[in-house]
Design a protein around this motif. Sequence first.
Motif, PDB file in Angstrom:
ATOM      1  N   PHE A 276      10.294  80.748  29.712  1.00 33.04           N
ATOM      2  CA  PHE A 276      11.475  80.076  29.154  1.00 33.04           C
ATOM      3  C   PHE A 276      11.288  78.556  29.117  1.00 33.04           C
ATOM      4  O   PHE A 276      11.421  77.926  28.074  1.00 33.04           O
ATOM      5  N   HIS A 277      10.942  77.979  30.270  1.00 33.19           N
ATOM      6  CA  HIS A 277      10.820  76.520  30.316  1.00 33.19           C
ATOM      7  C   HIS A 277       9.502  76.054  29.708  1.00 33.19           C
ATOM      8  O   HIS A 277       9.422  74.957  29.146  1.00 33.19           O
ATOM      9  N   GLN A 286      14.520  73.649  22.468  1.00 32.33           N
ATOM     10  CA  GLN A 286      14.946  74.995  22.841  1.00 32.33           C
ATOM     11  C   GLN A 286      14.946  75.108  24.368  1.00 32.33           C
ATOM     12  O   GLN A 286      14.228  74.393  25.063  1.00 32.33           O
ATOM     13  N   CYS A 287      15.801  76.021  24.890  1.00 34.51           N
ATOM     14  CA  CYS A 287      15.733  76.427  26.300  1.00 34.51           C
ATOM     15  C   CYS A 287      15.914  75.247  27.270  1.00 34.51           C
ATOM     16  O   CYS A 287      15.000  74.896  28.010  1.00 34.51           O
ATOM     17  N   TYR A 288      17.115  74.679  27.285  1.00 36.64           N
ATOM     18  CA  TYR A 288      17.377  73.514  28.120  1.00 36.64           C
ATOM     19  C   TYR A 288      17.730  73.875  29.565  1.00 36.64           C
ATOM     20  O   TYR A 288      17.592  73.051  30.459  1.00 36.64           O
ATOM     21  N   HIS A 298      25.353  78.333  23.779  1.00 36.28           N
ATOM     22  CA  HIS A 298      25.276  77.211  22.840  1.00 36.28           C
ATOM     23  C   HIS A 298      24.273  77.434  21.703  1.00 36.28           C
ATOM     24  O   HIS A 298      24.097  76.564  20.853  1.00 36.28           O
ATOM     25  N   GLY A 299      23.596  78.569  21.720  1.00 44.70           N
ATOM     26  CA  GLY A 299      22.641  78.862  20.649  1.00 44.70           C
ATOM     27  C   GLY A 299      21.363  78.060  20.721  1.00 44.70           C
ATOM     28  O   GLY A 299      20.667  77.908  19.710  1.00 44.70           O
ATOM     29  N   THR A 300      21.024  77.553  21.915  1.00 42.04           N
ATOM     30  CA  THR A 300      19.808  76.745  22.041  1.00 42.04           C
ATOM     31  C   THR A 300      18.608  77.579  22.494  1.00 42.04           C
ATOM     32  O   THR A 300      17.654  77.043  23.045  1.00 42.04           O
ATOM     33  N   ASP A 301      18.687  78.877  22.265  1.00 41.11           N
ATOM     34  CA  ASP A 301      17.533  79.731  22.550  1.00 41.11           C
ATOM     35  C   ASP A 301      17.223  80.658  21.377  1.00 41.11           C
ATOM     36  O   ASP A 301      16.478  81.630  21.517  1.00 41.11           O
ATOM     37  N   ARG A 305      14.157  83.456  21.180  1.00 45.40           N
ATOM     38  CA  ARG A 305      14.403  84.898  21.139  1.00 45.40           C
ATOM     39  C   ARG A 305      13.650  85.598  20.011  1.00 45.40           C
ATOM     40  O   ARG A 305      13.571  86.826  20.004  1.00 45.40           O
ATOM     41  N   GLN A 306      13.115  84.852  19.097  1.00 47.35           N
ATOM     42  CA  GLN A 306      12.374  85.443  17.974  1.00 47.35           C
ATOM     43  C   GLN A 306      10.859  85.396  18.187  1.00 47.35           C
ATOM     44  O   GLN A 306      10.102  85.706  17.272  1.00 47.35           O
TER      45      GLN A 306
END
Length: 334
Positions: A276-277, A286-288, A298-301, A305-306
């Motif tokens: 993730f990080h 991405q991934c904060y 918040h949709g920042t991943d 996810r793709q």
Amino acid sequence: PKMPGQDTAARAYSCCFSQGKKLSDALRMSAYVFSTGLLMFTALVNSVSWFMQNITLGNFWQTAWLEFYDYMEGDEWTIFLIGAALVPALAFWGFNGILLVADITGKPTFITRYRIQLGKNDPVDKKKLCKAIYTVLGNQFFISYPMLVPMFYIMKWWDNTFSKELPTFQWFLVELSIFTVVEEILFYYTHRLGHHPVLYKHIHKKHHEWTAPIGVVSIYAHPVEHIVSNILPVMIGPMIMGSHIVSMSAWFSIALVTTSISHCGYHLPLLPSPEFHDFHHLKFNQCYGVLGVLDFLHGTDKMFRQTKAFERHKVLLSLTPLSESIPEPPKKDE
């Protein structure tokens, strides 16, 4: 024929519906995560409490603490420094010392074969590494440790930090859960704020010099970022709870080791996934967060996810590297 504004209304409705569905999905995921966590927490508390009571580990630690307290003659400042500074530092450098051997020498292969970004840091640039280590030591000695001084007096105000009676294991688990939630919220938003163009250029960019991170660079950062994103999210939980020094020492050590795992660049068996990080360092926007719930909300991943990295984002329970069992798709020019 369509009435004027009909398309606009339709788009607005579609947008609202999409946002509502996204929020609903996020809430469902959050409820699932927290309910699952609560069930696991309850089961863990009950089973571990039974285990602790039946083999008297609780008495062992209580006795050891009293002996240590008496040996230090109740010198609370020294006890605080040992628990809040020395023990976490030993955990951080002990864990990263092992990883640094692999980063510098490329051996042992039972570590390096689990590298996430293949071909990167193989071996690590020694000049760049030395710069990182100097910065990390500077952050520890000139920022982290001085910040313990005001924290010491805040903890003394609670009149519980140096109690001769240790907290129960059940209460420590409750505190650990609260610490984790507080850290997640504070880290996500301060970290994301650090990616604002103005702040990124002058502050957070330093940490992102490492697009393929290694463990020791987990606290390689600008001094302002080190205070706001690294130290305060970890400190505030114990200060709110008025925690015992033993609980604080364990939490600080856990926080330093887990952030080192997140940055280490190796997806090792049985350890939490760093995918993730690591993906955040690779893609920047991405991934904060740490747990990923706020990123989902918040949709920042979405990009993460793709990817194959998302498929690999799990605890490795075999000896086969996930880069082999779930490889990246071949590039078009190949």
